[in-house]
Design a protein around this motif. Structure first.
Motif, PDB file in Angstrom:
ATOM      1  N   VAL A  82       4.758   5.653   1.668  1.00 13.65           N
ATOM      2  CA  VAL A  82       6.216   5.525   1.594  1.00 13.65           C
ATOM      3  C   VAL A  82       6.612   4.288   0.790  1.00 13.65           C
ATOM      4  CG1 VAL A  82       8.312   5.126   2.950  1.00 13.65           C
ATOM      5  CG2 VAL A  82       6.641   6.836   3.691  1.00 13.65           C
ATOM      6  N   THR A  83       5.973   3.165   1.053  1.00 13.60           N
ATOM      7  CA  THR A  83       6.326   1.958   0.296  1.00 13.60           C
ATOM      8  C   THR A  83       5.976   2.122  -1.177  1.00 13.60           C
ATOM      9  OG1 THR A  83       4.240   0.898   0.947  1.00 13.60           O
ATOM     10  CG2 THR A  83       6.193   0.376   2.255  1.00 13.60           C
ATOM     11  N   GLY A  84       4.920   2.872  -1.467  1.00 12.77           N
ATOM     12  CA  GLY A  84       4.583   3.158  -2.860  1.00 12.77           C
ATOM     13  C   GLY A  84       5.658   3.984  -3.544  1.00 12.77           C
ATOM     14  N   ARG A  85       6.239   4.915  -2.809  1.00 12.69           N
ATOM     15  CA  ARG A  85       7.314   5.737  -3.375  1.00 12.69           C
ATOM     16  C   ARG A  85       8.577   4.919  -3.615  1.00 12.69           C
ATOM     17  NH1 ARG A  85       6.557   9.586   1.169  1.00 12.69           N
ATOM     18  NH2 ARG A  85       4.688  10.715   0.617  1.00 12.69           N
ATOM     19  N   LEU A  86       8.802   3.925  -2.774  1.00 13.99           N
ATOM     20  CA  LEU A  86      10.025   3.132  -2.873  1.00 13.99           C
ATOM     21  C   LEU A  86       9.948   2.043  -3.935  1.00 13.99           C
ATOM     22  CD1 LEU A  86      10.814   2.733   0.927  1.00 13.99           C
ATOM     23  CD2 LEU A  86      11.887   4.296  -0.704  1.00 13.99           C
ATOM     24  N   SER A  87       8.745   1.706  -4.359  1.00 13.13           N
ATOM     25  CA  SER A  87       8.637   0.606  -5.335  1.00 13.13           C
ATOM     26  C   SER A  87       8.684   1.106  -6.763  1.00 13.13           C
ATOM     27  CB  SER A  87       7.362  -0.186  -5.104  1.00 13.13           C
ATOM     28  OG  SER A  87       6.222   0.631  -5.161  1.00 13.13           O
TER      29      SER A  87
END
Length: 87
Positions: A82-87
């Protein structure tokens, strides 16, 4: 320990709960279930859903599925996705 105080650092016992035997949690299918889940490298989510859906349950873990250690790993992996998608 901040939440539960210093006593939380000194557990008195370990309790094991069979959730499949809990009438308020499990179904008849849970009680007659099959074998314990096996770890797999096959993706649980594929196609377009893999771009927006991450699974964090213990059964989706690549290590120790069905156990707390697997749940922790699945959660770690989901957060990373999820954090990878948001960055």
């Amino acid at each position: 320990m901040r939440l539960f105080g210093p006593e939380a650092g000194r557990p008195r016992k370990t309790l094991i709960k069979d959730w499949a035997a809990d009438a308020l949690t499990a179904t008849a299918e849970d009680r007659s279930g099959s074998a314990h889940p096996s770890a797999t490298s096959v993706a649980w989510v594929t196609g377009r859903w893999s771009e927006c859906l991450s699974l964090a349950g213990s059964e989706a873990s690549p290590i120790e599925p069905g156990f707390m250690a697997g749940a922790v790993e699945a959660a770690r992996q989901a957060v990373q996705e999820v954090t990878g998608r948001l960055s």
